[in-house]
Design an enzyme around this catalytic site. Structure first.
Site, mmCIF file in Angstrom:
data_model
loop_
_atom_site.group_PDB
_atom_site.id
_atom_site.type_symbol
_atom_site.label_atom_id
_atom_site.label_comp_id
_atom_site.label_asym_id
_atom_site.label_seq_id
_atom_site.Cartn_x
_atom_site.Cartn_y
_atom_site.Cartn_z
ATOM 1 N N ASP A 154 41.904 36.419 35.474
ATOM 2 C CA ASP A 154 41.488 37.021 36.740
ATOM 3 C C ASP A 154 40.626 38.251 36.436
ATOM 4 O OD1 ASP A 154 42.623 37.063 39.871
ATOM 5 O OD2 ASP A 154 42.002 39.024 39.138
ATOM 6 N N HIS A 172 49.532 41.205 40.315
ATOM 7 C CA HIS A 172 49.578 42.658 40.573
ATOM 8 C C HIS A 172 50.981 43.149 40.942
ATOM 9 C CE1 HIS A 172 45.323 43.120 40.154
ATOM 10 N NE2 HIS A 172 45.024 42.399 41.215
ATOM 11 N N ASP A 210 37.894 34.916 40.362
ATOM 12 C CA ASP A 210 37.073 35.905 41.040
ATOM 13 C C ASP A 210 36.079 36.598 40.111
ATOM 14 O OD1 ASP A 210 39.338 36.912 39.839
ATOM 15 O OD2 ASP A 210 39.999 38.095 41.548
ATOM 16 N N HIS A 223 40.605 41.058 37.739
ATOM 17 C CA HIS A 223 41.345 42.319 37.878
ATOM 18 C C HIS A 223 42.476 42.366 36.853
ATOM 19 C CE1 HIS A 223 39.699 41.333 41.918
ATOM 20 N NE2 HIS A 223 39.394 42.622 41.926
#
Length: 306
Positions: free
Chosen positions: A163, A126, A244, A165
């Site tokens: 991931d 991120h 995740d 996200h």
């Protein structure tokens, strides 16, 4: 085949409170699962070095790097955003996390190992050129990719970000660099609420809805990623390895399991074997269920060994 396991005790010292999902215990459960998996003979352990300023400058703005160093606290905690905090040890941990991917590149390029897994934190995908967010301070995978591009003069690198996200930071850093093929899967709509509108020949985003099963995940990655990566003929492949999206992880509503992580790892390894002598560097991103994170990483590494 030997896989480098790159980590450092400094990464455990980045502890920002029991309430925070990005816990030091994440690294321990991975180490424990690997030690009990029967894979120890295939792993060679290395300590992560500190990333240098020059290595960070390849992907982050100088003003941003200076600000992170200046903000690093002598005591207590400071907040970079609502989710991203620093304690007195965080800066060193973040430098180790980015240094790990640089070390992974060096080990793979030297031929000492075929692949590397970086068991490090804080995560990185991120972190944008000039912004920390989503638990991430420096973009670990981007630092490793830039090292491969600039130091080893590679011309084509693929990043597979699984991931749950969107890897907004990695996209922000490489959005104008066609030497990098970025493939990012993510739940949508979901934090950081980006990526679904991206239109690029070298960024292949897969926004998938809550409730996505492993069957759908495999179908979509086969349809949009695998042939594209093979055609790209990467000289090295990186994983932003976030776990995740597991059905038992509290941070998402996607229904993957260990077999899905093993399957994707095997499929990407087949491409790496055919295009780039098996060169793979993988770095831990998310994965917040301490019960399933270890087995998920074991599945990922088994896939890279198959």
């Amino acid at each position: 085949m030997t896989i480098a396991l790159i980590t450092h005790p400094d990464c455990i010292l980045h502890d920002i409170g029991d309430w925070h999902p990005e816990q030091p215990a994440r690294l321990k459960v991975i180490e424990d699962a690997l030690s009990q998996s029967g894979l120890v003979s295939s792993l060679k352990k290395f300590l992560a070095p500190l990333a240098t300023r020059d290595q960070l400058l390849r992907v982050h703005d100088v003003e941003y790097i200076d600000r992170i160093f200046q903000l690093s606290p002598q005591e207590n905690l400071i907040s970079l955003d609502l989710d991203t905090l620093m304690n007195p040890h965080t800066l060193t941990a973040a430098l180790r996390a980015s240094g790990a991917t640089v070390s992974g590149v060096d080990l793979v390029m030297s031929g000492e190992v075929k692949a590397a897994f970086c068991n490090v934190r804080p995560p990185g995908h991120h972190a944008e050129r000039s912004r920390a967010m989503g638990f991430c301070i420096f973009n670990n995978v981007a630092v490793g990719v830039a090292h491969a591009l600039e130091y080893y003069k590679l011309q084509r690198i693929a990043i597979v970000d699984f991931d749950v996200h969107h890897g907004n930071g990695t996209e922000n850093i490489f959005e104008n660099d066609e030497r990098v093929l970025l493939c990012s899967f993510f739940q949508h709509p979901f934090y950081p609420f980006s990526g679904s509108e991206t239109k690029s020949d070298h960024i292949i985003n897969l926004p998938l809805p809550a409730g996505t099963t492993g069957t759908m995940f495999r179908k979509k990655t086969e349809e949009f990623w695998l042939e594209a990566i093979h055609r790209f003929k990467p000289e090295m492949i990186f994983f932003s390895a976030g776990f995740d999206g597991h059905m038992r992880d509290p941070m998402s509503n996607v229904l993957l399991n260990e077999d899905d992580y093993a399957w994707l790892s095997r499929e990407i390894k087949l491409i790496a074997d055919s295009t780039c002598q098996g060169r793979i560097v993988s770095a831990l991103e998310g994965g917040y269920s301490l019960e399933v994170l270890g087995p998920s990483v074991v599945a990922h590494i088994r896939g890279l060994l198959d």
